[in-house]
Design a protein around this motif. Structure first.
Motif, PDB file in Angstrom:
ATOM      1  N   HIS A   1     -62.535 -13.896  -5.173  1.00  0.00           N
ATOM      2  CA  HIS A   1     -64.241 -15.407  -5.087  1.00  0.00           C
ATOM      3  C   HIS A   1     -65.120 -14.555  -5.520  1.00  0.00           C
ATOM      4  O   HIS A   1     -65.448 -16.087  -5.840  1.00  0.00           O
TER       5      HIS A   1
ATOM      6  N   GLN B   1     -58.574 -21.542 -15.117  1.00  0.00           N
ATOM      7  CA  GLN B   1     -57.623 -22.108 -13.680  1.00  0.00           C
ATOM      8  C   GLN B   1     -57.825 -20.925 -12.714  1.00  0.00           C
ATOM      9  O   GLN B   1     -56.509 -20.146 -13.788  1.00  0.00           O
ATOM     10  N   THR B   2     -58.636 -20.741 -12.370  1.00  0.00           N
ATOM     11  CA  THR B   2     -57.940 -18.823 -11.731  1.00  0.00           C
ATOM     12  C   THR B   2     -56.725 -18.665 -11.260  1.00  0.00           C
ATOM     13  O   THR B   2     -56.240 -17.366 -10.753  1.00  0.00           O
TER      14      THR B   2
ATOM     15  N   LEU C   1     -56.211 -11.009  -9.695  1.00  0.00           N
ATOM     16  CA  LEU C   1     -57.231 -11.275  -9.406  1.00  0.00           C
ATOM     17  C   LEU C   1     -56.907 -11.745  -7.728  1.00  0.00           C
ATOM     18  O   LEU C   1     -58.317 -10.495  -6.681  1.00  0.00           O
TER      19      LEU C   1
ATOM     20  N   TRP D   1     -66.304 -18.945  -7.159  1.00  0.00           N
ATOM     21  CA  TRP D   1     -64.920 -19.708  -7.419  1.00  0.00           C
ATOM     22  C   TRP D   1     -64.153 -19.663  -6.383  1.00  0.00           C
ATOM     23  O   TRP D   1     -63.474 -19.492  -5.648  1.00  0.00           O
TER      24      TRP D   1
ATOM     25  N   ASN E   1     -60.904 -22.492  -7.081  1.00  0.00           N
ATOM     26  CA  ASN E   1     -59.986 -22.460  -8.467  1.00  0.00           C
ATOM     27  C   ASN E   1     -59.791 -22.187  -9.841  1.00  0.00           C
ATOM     28  O   ASN E   1     -59.701 -22.676 -10.301  1.00  0.00           O
ATOM     29  N   LYS E   2     -61.477 -22.148 -10.279  1.00  0.00           N
ATOM     30  CA  LYS E   2     -61.619 -22.720 -10.568  1.00  0.00           C
ATOM     31  C   LYS E   2     -62.872 -21.474 -11.724  1.00  0.00           C
ATOM     32  O   LYS E   2     -63.871 -21.639 -10.828  1.00  0.00           O
ATOM     33  N   ILE E   3     -62.941 -20.999 -13.325  1.00  0.00           N
ATOM     34  CA  ILE E   3     -64.221 -20.661 -13.413  1.00  0.00           C
ATOM     35  C   ILE E   3     -64.774 -21.318 -14.943  1.00  0.00           C
ATOM     36  O   ILE E   3     -63.517 -21.579 -15.531  1.00  0.00           O
TER      37      ILE E   3
END
Length: 613
Positions: free
Chosen positions: A583, A571-572, A579, A596, A598-600
């Motif tokens: 994105h 979860q970013t 960060l 992305w 909200n997640k990688i």
């Protein structure tokens, strides 16, 4: 008659020079910051002589005699505003009559020599043990007067690798992305056996002829510069070899600790800084012999101390070097190694030196870095240390899962959390293996996925990464098998080799992939300022995933190490402080563009190096 007169004059001149067998340093330079030079002069009963020099700008300030009449130590002062590059005679007199002469030379320095840049965190250092790399000149495999010849079937004998072999393959080294080159010692080691490693010096001013010559070593440095590769010398102030010409006829017995008796070192490195130490233990560390074949040098002797300092500077100036790696750095007299480093950096302010400080905890290694806030106020003046605590942690960190406390990836995180002890955490040499350890691929039980994780880590975290020749192609070797066995020949370095790292002939698929992997990351690293010089922010590992950022200005790199056998989703939001509004980015390893919200997603047991856009 003319022929007779010529022969007589030749005999007269030769006889004059014959009284002086050696003068060291063999030559020097005008324009050095330190105007003082001490000449060691050796010859039969040379101390019975008076000495004179008549050369503008050069003045004898003192002539020192020692216990052995075969030595004189002549202190010179060189006025660089007056003295010019050139040759002059040192005249030795007895009863005001000329007894001998010796022609000495002062050379002109290379332009901007004092301002040379040392290796730094922008470099990736490639370590080579020359005897085990490439045999580029078979004519020097056997040299008259050097009994330890080439025998590839004997792991403790010489195998024939040499300086020419390194020169021949500098393009390979450069193409792989290495920007600095550390060679284990190439100076003369004329012992009857096991001389291949180079750590038992027998002539401090001469390259071993089985490796090449002084001139060839200088050519290597020049060829390195053409390819933007910095050359690092491996230097030993702690000990010499038993066959050192000076050891065979010492100026005074106090040049060697525990002489004529030999006492082996107790290897208690902590006694150097232990506030509760017993002095007998401290002395057993600093004055003990590293090995029976390696007499322990007493750097408290002022003539020996000056000899070692001048010799170090001589090689830097002569070959145009960019760094020094100091072997067994914690073993010599600690006040001397501080002064040694101080004087070298006084001549070369932008230079770098790294010390082999083989200790297991950051609280111990940190003591040895320049400007460390030590309780006893000791300053080593040594800019860089080798990160043995991190070296020890890496194989275990990737081999075990995360649990409570400092297991798994937490081992790496915890090492860096102790950087508050370091005077300069970015100026620390980090490595997976070197010539004194088991091979890295062996340490990680030949797990290729772990190899790729660890190499991505070493090439992106804080510090100066160092790789040992062959690690890029998964070479194996066990320390417990013996050093000679562990230090295998580099495949492809000999004409008869059936396998070659250079041409990739006979390599496995994993070896080829490893070469491409290292080449891709190391060449990308050359131009990435964030990874080379940026700050580091690390996030505590969770679920076997370790994330850190390297940041310099608006340049950012995000590194994700997934040590799990399952893919992970990050979860970013947790990394928002680094960060920011990023994105998207490019994964350097796969080459894929990433986007992305909200997640990688991170693949199983793998690394991602994301260059943020």
């Amino acid at each position: 008659m003319k022929k007779l007169l010529f022969l007589l004059s030749l005999f007269f001149v030769t006889s004059l020079y014959a009284q002086v067998e050696k003068v060291e340093p063999t030559f020097w330079w005008v324009g050095m910051k330190n105007p003082n030079l001490q000449l060691l002069v050796y010859g039969k009963d040379i101390s019975k002589n008076q000495v004179s020099i008549n050369y503008p700008g050069v003045k004898i300030t003192k002539v020192n005699k020692v216990a052995n009449p075969n030595y004189l130590f002549i202190d010179l002062s060189i006025d660089s505003l007056v003295a010019k590059a050139g040759k002059f005679n040192i005249t030795f007199l007895q009863n005001n009559k000329k007894f001998a002469t010796y022609q000495y030379e002062l050379k002109a320095r290379e332009q901007a020599s004092a301002n040379r840049e040392g290796f730094n965190s922008g470099d990736v250092i490639y370590e080579i043990m020359p005897d085990r790399f490439v045999n580029g000149d078979t004519k020097n495999d056997f040299v008259k007067g050097y009994p330890d010849g080439t025998d590839r079937l004997n792991p403790d004998a010489r195998h024939g690798g040499d300086i020419q072999g390194i020169i021949n393959n500098l393009d390979y080294i450069s193409s792989m992305g290495y920007t600095a080159l550390w060679l284990t010692p190439v100076v003369e080691n004329n012992a009857s056996s096991t001389s291949y490693h180079g750590y038992a010096t027998t002539d401090y001013y001469k390259v071993d002829p089985r490796h090449g010559s002084n001139e060839l070593y200088k050519k290597l440095a020049e060829e390195c510069k053409k390819r933007n590769i910095k050359l690092i010398i491996d230097y030993i102030v702690n000990h010499s070899g038993k066959d050192w010409w000076i050891y065979k006829d010492l100026p005074s017995n106090d040049w060697i600790n525990n002489y004529p008796d030999m006492k082996i070192c107790n290897f208690r490195g902590t006694t150097v800084f232990d506030p509760h130490k017993a002095e007998i233990d401290a002395k057993g560390m600093s004055d003990g012999w590293f090995a029976e074949s390696m007499p322990d040098l007493n750097q408290r002797n002022p003539f020996l101390a000056t000899y070692l300092i001048q010799n170090s500077i001589w090689w830097i100036e002569y070959a145009g070097l960019s760094g020094v790696r100091s072997d067994t750095h914690q073993y010599p007299d600690k006040q001397f190694v501080s002064e040694w480093a101080k004087q070298i950096l006084a001549e070369y302010p932008h230079f770098n030196m790294v010390g082999e400080v083989w200790l297991n905890y950051p609280s111990m290694t940190s003591y040895w870095q320049k400007d460390a806030p030590n309780l006893d106020k000791y300053n080593s003046n040594l800019p860089t240390i080798m990160d043995f605590p991190l070296h020890n942690a890496i194989p275990t960190a990737f081999a075990e899962g995360d649990g409570w406390g400092d297991t798994g990836m937490n081992r790496l995180y915890d090492i860096f959390s102790q950087d508050f002890l370091m005077a300069n955490p970015m100026n620390i040499m980090i490595f997976g293996d070197n010539h004194d350890t088991s091979r890295f691929y062996t340490l990680i039980k030949e797990d290729f996925k772990v190899y790729k994780l660890a190499m991505a880590f070493l090439l992106t975290t804080r510090g100066i990464p160092q790789m040992y020749a062959g690690t890029e192609a998964l070479m194996t070797g066990v320390k417990g098998s013996g050093d000679g066995v562990m230090r295998k020949d580099f495949p492809g370095g000999w004409a008869e080799d059936k396998v070659s790292i250079f041409t990739r002939q006979g390599l496995t698929n994993d070896q080829i992939e490893a070469l491409d992997y290292m080449k891709r990351i190391q060449n990308w690293r050359k131009s990435n300022e964030a990874v080379k010089y940026g700050t580091m922010t690390q996030f505590a590992p969770q679920n076997g995933v370790y994330v850190y950022f390297r940041i310099k200005g608006d340049k950012k790199v995000m590194v994700i190490l997934n040590n799990n056998n399952d893919k992970q989703e990050l979860q970013t939001i947790r990394f928002a402080e680094c960060l920011g509004n990023h994105h998207s980015g490019t994964d350097i390893i796969s080459g894929n563009a990433l986007n992305w919200t909200n997640k990688i997603e991170v693949p199983t047991k793998s690394a991602m190096i994301i260059d943020l856009n």
